[in-house]
Scaffold this motif. Sequence first.
Motif, mmCIF file in Angstrom:
data_model
loop_
_atom_site.group_PDB
_atom_site.id
_atom_site.type_symbol
_atom_site.label_atom_id
_atom_site.label_comp_id
_atom_site.label_asym_id
_atom_site.label_seq_id
_atom_site.Cartn_x
_atom_site.Cartn_y
_atom_site.Cartn_z
ATOM 1 N N UNK A 55 179.762 -23.871 20.377
ATOM 2 C CA UNK A 55 178.586 -24.574 20.895
ATOM 3 C C UNK A 55 178.990 -25.510 22.029
ATOM 4 N N UNK A 56 178.281 -25.440 23.122
ATOM 5 C CA UNK A 56 178.552 -26.313 24.253
ATOM 6 C C UNK A 56 179.669 -25.847 25.157
ATOM 7 N N UNK A 57 180.409 -24.821 24.770
ATOM 8 C CA UNK A 57 181.430 -24.281 25.669
ATOM 9 C C UNK A 57 180.730 -23.683 26.893
ATOM 10 N N UNK A 58 181.399 -23.700 28.025
ATOM 11 C CA UNK A 58 180.750 -23.183 29.226
ATOM 12 C C UNK A 58 181.758 -22.541 30.167
ATOM 13 N N UNK A 59 181.229 -21.683 31.025
ATOM 14 C CA UNK A 59 182.041 -21.084 32.092
ATOM 15 C C UNK A 59 182.016 -22.032 33.279
ATOM 16 N N UNK A 60 183.186 -22.456 33.677
ATOM 17 C CA UNK A 60 183.306 -23.406 34.775
ATOM 18 C C UNK A 60 183.742 -22.733 36.069
ATOM 19 N N UNK A 61 184.088 -21.444 36.004
ATOM 20 C CA UNK A 61 184.375 -20.658 37.209
ATOM 21 C C UNK A 61 183.887 -19.235 36.966
ATOM 22 N N UNK A 62 183.430 -18.589 38.014
ATOM 23 C CA UNK A 62 182.987 -17.199 37.929
ATOM 24 C C UNK A 62 181.487 -17.085 37.804
ATOM 25 N N UNK A 63 180.943 -17.523 36.675
ATOM 26 C CA UNK A 63 179.498 -17.507 36.432
ATOM 27 C C UNK A 63 179.099 -18.843 35.832
ATOM 28 N N UNK A 64 177.791 -19.044 35.677
ATOM 29 C CA UNK A 64 177.282 -20.290 35.104
ATOM 30 C C UNK A 64 176.591 -19.992 33.788
ATOM 31 N N UNK A 65 177.129 -20.552 32.707
ATOM 32 C CA UNK A 65 176.501 -20.377 31.392
ATOM 33 C C UNK A 65 177.122 -21.363 30.406
ATOM 34 N N UNK A 66 176.278 -21.947 29.527
ATOM 35 C CA UNK A 66 176.729 -22.819 28.443
ATOM 36 C C UNK A 66 176.218 -22.254 27.132
ATOM 37 N N UNK A 110 187.687 -16.503 36.537
ATOM 38 C CA UNK A 110 186.762 -16.749 35.432
ATOM 39 C C UNK A 110 187.425 -17.781 34.531
ATOM 40 N N UNK A 111 186.699 -18.864 34.258
ATOM 41 C CA UNK A 111 187.274 -19.946 33.461
ATOM 42 C C UNK A 111 186.289 -20.353 32.376
ATOM 43 N N UNK A 112 186.769 -20.381 31.137
ATOM 44 C CA UNK A 112 185.985 -20.816 29.987
ATOM 45 C C UNK A 112 186.510 -22.162 29.531
ATOM 46 N N UNK A 113 185.620 -23.136 29.391
ATOM 47 C CA UNK A 113 186.049 -24.496 29.071
ATOM 48 C C UNK A 113 185.243 -25.072 27.911
ATOM 49 N N UNK A 114 185.796 -26.130 27.324
ATOM 50 C CA UNK A 114 185.131 -26.880 26.268
ATOM 51 C C UNK A 114 185.324 -28.365 26.543
ATOM 52 N N UNK A 116 185.659 -29.969 29.313
ATOM 53 C CA UNK A 116 186.683 -30.261 30.305
ATOM 54 C C UNK A 116 188.039 -29.664 29.981
ATOM 55 N N UNK A 117 188.227 -29.140 28.760
ATOM 56 C CA UNK A 117 189.482 -28.490 28.381
ATOM 57 C C UNK A 117 189.364 -26.993 28.629
ATOM 58 N N UNK A 118 190.273 -26.447 29.405
ATOM 59 C CA UNK A 118 190.240 -25.013 29.699
ATOM 60 C C UNK A 118 190.669 -24.240 28.460
ATOM 61 N N UNK A 119 189.790 -23.338 28.006
ATOM 62 C CA UNK A 119 190.086 -22.501 26.844
ATOM 63 C C UNK A 119 190.797 -21.226 27.265
ATOM 64 N N UNK A 120 190.272 -20.560 28.301
ATOM 65 C CA UNK A 120 190.899 -19.345 28.807
ATOM 66 C C UNK A 120 190.577 -19.212 30.286
ATOM 67 N N UNK A 121 191.490 -18.574 31.004
ATOM 68 C CA UNK A 121 191.368 -18.438 32.447
ATOM 69 C C UNK A 121 191.903 -17.076 32.862
ATOM 70 N N UNK A 122 191.103 -16.322 33.635
ATOM 71 C CA UNK A 122 191.523 -15.022 34.167
ATOM 72 C C UNK A 122 191.141 -14.968 35.633
ATOM 73 N N UNK A 123 192.089 -14.628 36.481
ATOM 74 C CA UNK A 123 191.818 -14.406 37.898
ATOM 75 C C UNK A 123 192.030 -12.920 38.171
ATOM 76 N N UNK A 124 190.941 -12.136 38.045
ATOM 77 C CA UNK A 124 191.081 -10.684 38.164
ATOM 78 C C UNK A 124 191.016 -10.248 39.628
ATOM 79 N N UNK A 125 191.406 -9.001 39.875
ATOM 80 C CA UNK A 125 191.405 -8.432 41.221
ATOM 81 C C UNK A 125 191.119 -6.944 41.117
ATOM 82 N N UNK A 126 190.742 -6.340 42.236
ATOM 83 C CA UNK A 126 190.565 -4.885 42.261
ATOM 84 C C UNK A 126 191.780 -4.184 42.858
ATOM 85 N N UNK A 127 192.880 -4.912 43.005
ATOM 86 C CA UNK A 127 194.116 -4.357 43.560
ATOM 87 C C UNK A 127 195.250 -4.488 42.545
#
Length: 475
Positions: A55-66, A110-114, A116-127
């Motif tokens: 509850x209250x976790x949110x995406x802080x990079x990539x998309x916007x959602x809580x 893409x960054x998932x946070x709680x 202000x604490x980063x829970x998971x972070x992925x910087x994907x690419x098509x290469x």
Amino acid sequence: MKKNLLALFFALLLATGAQAQIVITEIMYNPPEPNTDTLEYIELFNPTGSAVDISGWNFTKGVTFTFPGGTTMAPGAYVIVCENAAYFQARFGFSPFQWDGALTNGGEEIELSNGGTVIDYVSYSNAAPWPTGANGTGSSIVLCDVNADNNNGANWQASTTPTGVTSGGLPVFGNPGGPSNCSTVGYPLRTIAQMTTENANGVADSINVTCALEGVVYGVNLNPNGLQFALIDYTNKGITVFLGSGNRGYAVLQGDSLRVLGRVSQFNGLTQFSPDSIIRRAGNRPLVSPTVATKPTEDTESSLIRVNNLNMVDPSEWKGDGSSFNVRAVSPANPLDTTLIRVDSDTEVASRPAPSQPFDIIGIGGQFDNTQPYNSGYQLFPRFNSDILEMVGTQQEDWSREIILSPNPATDWVNLQTSMTLDQLTVTDTQGKLVMRIAQPHRFGQMPIGDLAPGVYIFRFEAGGKYWATQLVKQ
């Protein structure tokens, strides 16, 4: 009191550890439907043995959602957040959360946070090292091992699991809400360019290296008892897939997008790939334009090339009797650069008459050199009759008023209305394969097309060294 504080400390420690292990395990960043992002989604997974309140976790990079209050992930549970929840549910049968925004096809963070604490972070690419076969081909990318570093592209693959969903005319491959089903355990994904380097003697650097390669099929199967075809990526870098006998359950068809698991080999200087398994991902993929070359070389091995303005050294070398044969040809602009054309009996080119000269030719680069150093024996393999381009130097005209094809789309017959005297009509599919050739088509008021498969065809009319081409849709 001390016991209570100690219990509270361990409870907080476990909670922190649990939330830190929620991982991003699947990303559909470029779904196949054209000009829309409605099937984009991100999957989260709880690999821990405890429920995690997000509850209250949110995406802080990539998309916007809580995540709303009361959202809990059970042990081993998945959560999907997507671009269009109604669209997703109608196709996959369960309801996800819906974000604001869209993912970038070229890659992003893409960054998932709680709080202000980063829970998971992925910087994907098509290469590479990220999977290159998921950019609009119908596949998501999936994390093969939930315990691996999910910010390392080598730990992901383009999904090969059919979902039963079709979008944009392509089947969708993915595992939303389920395990990744990665099929490349023991076969790390590599690029064709990485696996086709050679030393100064022309010996492949990666002989016996096991890996997975992705690309599109070009040409036909040149080994009826097994497999022999070119696998080429979007940069026109290719490798020959060869299997002496058997076909690993795959029937060769140009335009198929494949993931091939196997090992690198070499035969008479030609770098090859011996498949252990072949996964067909999609069909009718766009093909690259051929690279114009003066002659086949080491750099053109298993790539699609074009050599222009050729004359045969000895026209009698062109047999045209259905057997395999070699033809030498040169261009006046490069008289010392002899192009060896290898016509294989498994292609339709083997039964066509010798082309009028000069001509341009398109084909797959090859090599047959049985001694080291492997620096000679380069060849060019035409795939279809349409790879032989006669009437070199012809001028394109607009005959749209002089030539009328109707109806368009058509089903069984197409009517030709023209006042012109035409030399010939050639009909090719969108992959460039010749499907029909008619001499002096102006003599015919109707042409049968009922035997053609539904699709788009190119009608090319030629007259007096000029031509005009138009498209016709066969229903």
